[in-house]
Design a protein around this motif. Structure first.
Motif, PDB file in Angstrom:
ATOM      1  N   ALA A  81       0.833  -1.205   0.000  1.00  0.00           N
ATOM      2  CA  ALA A  81       0.000   0.000   0.000  1.00  0.00           C
ATOM      3  C   ALA A  81       0.869   1.256   0.000  1.00  0.00           C
ATOM      4  N   SER A  82       1.895   1.282   0.828  1.00  0.00           N
ATOM      5  CA  SER A  82       2.774   2.448   0.913  1.00  0.00           C
ATOM      6  C   SER A  82       3.589   2.632  -0.367  1.00  0.00           C
ATOM      7  N   LEU A  83       4.119   1.532  -0.908  1.00  0.00           N
ATOM      8  CA  LEU A  83       4.938   1.612  -2.113  1.00  0.00           C
ATOM      9  C   LEU A  83       4.110   2.058  -3.317  1.00  0.00           C
ATOM     10  N   PHE A 123      -5.206   1.642  -1.879  1.00  0.00           N
ATOM     11  CA  PHE A 123      -6.376   1.743  -1.006  1.00  0.00           C
ATOM     12  C   PHE A 123      -6.922   0.358  -0.663  1.00  0.00           C
ATOM     13  N   PHE A 124      -6.902  -0.544  -1.646  1.00  0.00           N
ATOM     14  CA  PHE A 124      -7.407  -1.896  -1.399  1.00  0.00           C
ATOM     15  C   PHE A 124      -6.574  -2.604  -0.331  1.00  0.00           C
ATOM     16  N   PHE A 125      -5.247  -2.576  -0.473  1.00  0.00           N
ATOM     17  CA  PHE A 125      -4.390  -3.246   0.511  1.00  0.00           C
ATOM     18  C   PHE A 125      -4.554  -2.614   1.889  1.00  0.00           C
ATOM     19  N   TRP A 126      -4.661  -1.274   1.917  1.00  0.00           N
ATOM     20  CA  TRP A 126      -4.874  -0.589   3.189  1.00  0.00           C
ATOM     21  C   TRP A 126      -6.179  -1.051   3.846  1.00  0.00           C
ATOM     22  N   ALA A 147     -12.678  -1.653   0.405  1.00  0.00           N
ATOM     23  CA  ALA A 147     -11.893  -2.573  -0.422  1.00  0.00           C
ATOM     24  C   ALA A 147     -12.634  -2.919  -1.709  1.00  0.00           C
ATOM     25  N   VAL A 148     -13.916  -3.252  -1.579  1.00  0.00           N
ATOM     26  CA  VAL A 148     -14.721  -3.582  -2.758  1.00  0.00           C
ATOM     27  C   VAL A 148     -14.868  -2.361  -3.655  1.00  0.00           C
ATOM     28  N   PHE A 149     -15.053  -1.206  -3.047  1.00  0.00           N
ATOM     29  CA  PHE A 149     -15.190   0.033  -3.808  1.00  0.00           C
ATOM     30  C   PHE A 149     -13.932   0.309  -4.622  1.00  0.00           C
ATOM     31  N   SER A 150     -12.763   0.033  -4.048  1.00  0.00           N
ATOM     32  CA  SER A 150     -11.505   0.231  -4.765  1.00  0.00           C
ATOM     33  C   SER A 150     -11.417  -0.681  -5.981  1.00  0.00           C
TER      34      SER A 150
END
Length: 223
Positions: A81-83, A123-126, A147-150
């Protein structure tokens, strides 16, 4: 819990209905893209703020106990997520979420050579990582919805780009992720990409520091 459910529905509706109903196009035609984007951003911030406030008021209903194993998932998920976020935040991306306008540099696209939607994947991984770590009903609904929204947003934004971009610009944007993995890795590799990944590691370090300072738990203890 009712307020939280309503806040989630309003948040999702505010992001889905304008494009699905054609309202987005009508408003852009009447008030202009710049004013629409500014208004849309304010609505987005207001709805996500309402979701956060409502989540804090909702009762805590545990589904599974939080522990070291669940926290480990969050700490690992926050690495990509950060990368991904740091590697894409300053790159123009007409096919997805971007904080800069314009076309992607085809000669040096950075992480955009590997995925068209790095910020949405971030955003998904976060969201997925925090869903596992918390383990209560509100967190599962909140982070699960994000997560689903991403994931859903990837196809939706590409569809919108096909309608907005000229045929030439669309072909150029799509070509950035064209070719095999080896070719895409070569296009991604550059000094700037390396610096962006270093910034991502720094961002991850900030996350670990804030986690320890706010929650009072040493992240390394999870391992």
């Amino acid at each position: 819990m009712i307020e939280f459910a309503l806040a989630i529905l309003v948040f999702l509706g505010a992001h889905v209905l304008p494009a699905a109903t054609g309202l987005r196009g009508v408003l852009i035609e009447r008030i202009g893209r710049r004013l629409y984007v500014a208004a849309y951003s304010l609505v987005s911030l207001a709805t996500i703020a309402w979701v956060i406030v409502a989540a804090g008021k909702a009762p805590y209903i545990e589904l599974w106990p939080p522990g070291a194993a669940a926290a480990r998932v969050t700490f690992l998920a926050m690495i990509p997520a950060s990368l991904l976020f740091a590697g894409a935040v300053l790159r123009p991306n007409p096919l997805s979420v971007s904080f800069r306008g314009g076309m992607t540099d085809r000669q040096s696209p950075g992480l955009l050579a590997l995925t068209r939607h790095p910020i949405l994947w971030a955003f998904f991984f976060w969201a997925a990582g925090h869903l596992v770590a918390n383990g209560d009903v509100v967190s599962v609904v909140l982070f699960g919805a994000l997560a689903v929204f991403s994931l859903m947003g990837m196809g939706r934004l590409e569809k919108r780009a096909r309608q907005r971009l000229s045929a030439e610009d669309l072909e150029a944007a799509m070509a950035v992720t064209g070719g095999g993995l080896a070719a895409r890795l070569r296009r991604a590799a550059s000094l700037r990409t390396g610096l962006e990944l270093c910034a991502g590691l720094l961002l991850y370090g900030v996350f670990l520091h804030v986690h320890e300072a706010v929650i009072g738990v040493d992240p390394l203890a999870a391992f």
